[in-house]
Structure formats: C-alpha cells, structure tokens
Write a protein that holds these residues in place. Sequence first.
Motif, short mmCIF file in Angstrom:
data_model
loop_
_atom_site.label_atom_id
_atom_site.label_comp_id
_atom_site.label_asym_id
_atom_site.label_seq_id
_atom_site.Cartn_x
_atom_site.Cartn_y
_atom_site.Cartn_z
N ASN A 270 3.40 -9.56 -9.38
CA ASN A 270 3.28 -10.80 -8.60
C ASN A 270 1.87 -11.37 -8.73
O ASN A 270 1.02 -10.77 -9.41
CB ASN A 270 3.64 -10.52 -7.14
N PRO A 271 1.59 -12.50 -8.10
CA PRO A 271 0.26 -13.11 -8.26
C PRO A 271 -0.90 -12.19 -7.90
O PRO A 271 -1.99 -12.30 -8.50
CB PRO A 271 0.31 -14.31 -7.31
N TRP A 272 -0.69 -11.28 -6.96
CA TRP A 272 -1.77 -10.41 -6.51
C TRP A 272 -2.07 -9.30 -7.53
O TRP A 272 -2.98 -8.51 -7.34
CB TRP A 272 -1.42 -9.84 -5.13
N SER A 273 -1.33 -9.29 -8.61
CA SER A 273 -1.55 -8.33 -9.69
C SER A 273 -2.41 -8.92 -10.81
O SER A 273 -2.78 -8.21 -11.75
CB SER A 273 -0.20 -7.89 -10.28
N THR A 274 -2.73 -10.20 -10.73
CA THR A 274 -3.32 -10.91 -11.87
C THR A 274 -4.69 -10.38 -12.27
O THR A 274 -4.96 -10.17 -13.46
CB THR A 274 -3.42 -12.42 -11.58
N TRP A 275 -5.58 -10.15 -11.30
CA TRP A 275 -6.93 -9.70 -11.65
C TRP A 275 -6.86 -8.40 -12.45
O TRP A 275 -7.46 -8.29 -13.53
CB TRP A 275 -7.75 -9.46 -10.39
#
Length: 367
Positions: A270-275
């Motif tokens: 999800n977006p919170w996995s991007t970094w």
Amino acid sequence: MSKKRRIRRILKWSLITFSALLVILFCFGLWFKSLLPPKQIGLENSLAQHLPYLSENKVTKRGKILAVVTSTDKMGASEKSTGYELTELARAYYVFEANGFEVDIASPLGGKPPVIIDDDDMGAYDYAFLNDSIAQYKTSHTIAVENIDPSEYQAVFFAGGKGAMFDFPDNKAIQAIVREYYQSNKVVGAVCHGPAALVNVLLDNNRPLLEDKMVSGFTNEEELLLIPDAEAIFPFLLQDKLTAQGAHVNEGTMYLKKISHDTNLITGQNPWSTWELAETMIKQLGYTPKYREVTAEENAVRILSVYHQQGSQKARELIKKMMVTEHKEVNRVLIASHSIIAAMKGDIGQFYDIIGLVSYAKKQVSS
C-alpha cells in the motif's frame, strides 16, 4: 394510563435519549479533534531545495529509472474518479533522484495522466513534488509506454492508484517491459495497485511471471473495506488475481507497511510501503541508500505495527522513546485514522486502544 399517554411518554423518552446521544457524540467529536495537531502552516509551500535529503550530499548520477503511472480517470463503468496516487509517485521519485537516478515518467496513453491527491496523506516531499517544476513537467508530459526504449533504464517502478487495475494488466508494452527487465535481472518494483502490471505477464518459457513469487499488493480486505462493491467495479480483486497466477501473497496488517523482495522483483502492499520499497530497489541495484531522516508518518506506522504485534503497552513505550528520548515527530493523524478503520470493522476494543495511543502521543508533546 391511556394508550395516548403511553405513546407520548415513549416518544418523550426516545427524544431525550436521542438528544443525549447527540450531545455525547458531539462532545466526543470535539475531544477527538482536540487530540489532533493543527495543520502545519506552510507545508504546502515545501520545496525540494529546502529538504536536506534532496539538497545536501548529492550523489553522482548512476543511471535512469522508469516510473509508470495509470492513464485511467474513472473506475470502470462507475462515476468514481481515479488516477495515480501522488504520494506513491512522489516519494519513490525522490528516493530514486536522491540516490543518483534520473527518473522518466510514462503512462499507457502518454500526456497528462489523472492524479489522486489525498490531503490527509500529504507531507513535505509530496508538496515539494507539486512545487517541483521539473517533476511537474514530467507528470504533465508522460511518455507513452509504447514509445519507451527499455535499454535506457536500470529499473522500472509501477506506482499505484486504482486506475492501474484497468490499464496495466493487458497493456502489451507494459508486459514487454516487465518481461524483459525480469529476465535480464533488471529491477522491477510495484506498489499498492501497481502490481496489476505484473499480472498476465508470461515469461519466455510461457510460464506466468508471478508463479511461485512472493509478492505484496493491495489486499482484498483493504479494498473491500473502502469499496464494498469493488468486485463489481474492478475487473478483478488484485489479491485474488495475484494468487490465481501462482503468487504467494505476503499479506500484512491493513494499511500498514509490507514489502516483498523476491530476487529482482520488489512489491509493496500500500502507499505506506513506498519509502521502503524504493530504497529496497536501490539496494537491489547494488547501492547503499542515501541516509534519509524517517518521516513522522513512518514513525506512526511503526507504532501501529508494534501495537498490532505486541499490544498497547509496547506501543506506548515506543511512543515515549521516540518523542521524549529521541525527539522524533509522530503523525497523530495517521494513528487516529486507524481508530476509524477499527470502528469501520466493528472492533470497538481496538478503536479505544488506538484512540488511547493518540491521546498518549499528544501528552508527550508537552512533557
């Protein structure tokens, strides 16, 4: 007592009860809002040149990475708007740039693709991306994937956004890029709905790329909580499709970071996995990622992960360590949003637990 009097009495007490509930809900709403910090003034004016990660200790150019976003602006036959997720593109873009890789942006149709901007998720890097003239030129003039020369790039990254479910899976140019990169040991990364680019890809041995691969992507649970009729809107649910093609879906806690790293295939839930996904791609390319100060949002994700794995007490201990001992910022809004998620799931105990974490984090600000 006459029937009319009984009815009036019932109506009276029903009205009193209803009014009391409204007052309680109103007071709770005020208290809940008081737990959250005011919006940071000037955040929307963030500039890349003012962020040390991007402006200091610049890395010598190492090559190029291709980022691909959706061109789809509507979810199927519905009127629901979609596009690529700005935070997923912006954060990966800046990790790649900070680590010496020039980034080109492509889309199925080329030109200016639709974008989804969620104000609650926006941080300094996301606003800096919006204020970055070079980045904005690239997003307004994306290259059509059919015009991409794959030999120019060392890696490809597929950003999410629900539109990817419609125009990634059957795009022949995307399939060709993924196949070539995977088979030539170049890095393939995808986050959230971005792994839709991996479905339907056949390798030269005529086997699905996803067969026996460990992958992460937006889960059924995450999809259906926010869009209960997702099965009627999307051509498929991503988790189901990944599984059907032989992938081992590495599912994490809802709306928290989860990365899967299977040789040169790197995927995020999800977006919170991007970094972490973008930095894992840098590692797979053979480099140590440049030091980056962890964001307040990432700290909140870590706290929530500890809560789900070890309970409230351990999460509180981590909050105190971060905020009091290490003087780190914690995104209370993100933690609070997970209390709402718990309420939507009907988990009242978790709802109160997480609100307690928000309240505890607020107390540490003044300690």
